[in-house]
Design a protein around this motif. Structure first.
Motif: not given
Length: 277
Positions: A63-67
């Motif tokens: 649910f987030s662009s953490f990568s």
């Protein structure tokens, strides 16, 4: 009565208490990241998750662009630290071999003074300056500011390493036909590699964990770094403690790896780089 066993037991207990207090926050973050949302708020507190799950890690990357944020931080921290190390090699060597003692003392005093200036005092001038020239929301701008913030300490450390290298090595290199730069990179630098590794590790850890300058200079979501991303998990609606804890665990990995691999160099660098009085 022999006081040595009592002293040893007391010292062991104090060290055990200190280690427990130091390690417990890290343990609690890892445990929280393995709990479900309901189990986090269960009372009494559960110090060991009853049903460990990796759902928080799935949420973090789904649910987030953490990568993407992780890659941004890795890119910024690695190349900023590399540039800071390169600049500190030249500045530290020049300061160590600078012939004018009075000027050298003034420069050293200025470097020490910059270490006492809080980041909050320079945030507004930095933002105003880069806004006027249109350099806000650029990764290169953030890297430039990071290099500027760590270069003073890196130069002080670098000078300490070079101070311990006898000038006779450079004189021998000059006899063989080497210039000053050639003697630095071919003769002096290989001897001080542990010190340079220590400078890189310290710069990397400081840059990786920095939040305020990144929040101020980066506007676009796709350029966000890990500390900024973790800060964004805090909202008016509350904090997703499971996702936040998972993000913190992932964010700790690079610094742990860098410190783990560079620990022997850091210890050797601190020993070799002690500034002589």
């Amino acid at each position: 009565m022999n006081k040595k066993p009592i002293f040893s037991i007391g010292r062991f207990l104090l060290l055990a208490i200190y280690v427990t207090l130091a390690v417990f926050p890290l343990y609690w973050i890892v445990v929280t990241s393995l709990k479900g949302p309901k189990e986090i708020y269960t009372m009494p507190l559960q110090y060991i998750p009853s049903s460990p799950t990796l759902e928080s890690y799935r949420k973090l990357f789904s649910f987030s662009s953490f990568s993407l944020y992780f890659r941004n931080s890795l890119f910024v921290a690695f190349f900023s630290s590399l540039l800071a190390m390169a600049v500190s090699i030249l500045s530290g060597f020049s300061l160590s071999r600078y012939p004018v003692q009075r000027t050298k003392g003034i420069i050293q005093l200025a470097l020490y003074f910059t270490q006492t200036i809080p980041t909050f005092l320079i945030m507004v001038p930095i933002f105003t300056m880069f806004t006027k020239i249109g350099w806000v929301d650029h990764t290169s701008t953030l890297m430039l500011v990071y290099v500027a913030t760590v270069i003073a300490f890196s130069t002080i450390m670098s000078k300490g390493f070079f101070d311990r290298i006898p000038t006779s090595l450079e004189e021998a290199a000059k006899i063989d036909g080497c210039s000053m730069l050639q003697s630095l990179f071919r003769v002096i630098l290989p001897i001080t590699l542990p010190g340079m590794a220590a400078i890189f590790c310290f710069a990397f850890i400081n840059i990786w964990n920095e939040l305020f300058l990144a929040v101020m200079l980066l506007m676009s979501n796709e350029k966000m770094t890990v500390p900024v991303a973790l800060n964004s998990f805090i909202s008016k609606a509350g904090i997703s403690w499971d996702v936040m804890s998972a993000g913190i665990v992932i964010a700790l990995l690079p610094t742990m790896i860098v410190f783990g691999f560079g620990q022997k160099y850091i210890v050797a660098g601190l020993t070799e780089g002690s500034v002589k009085g």
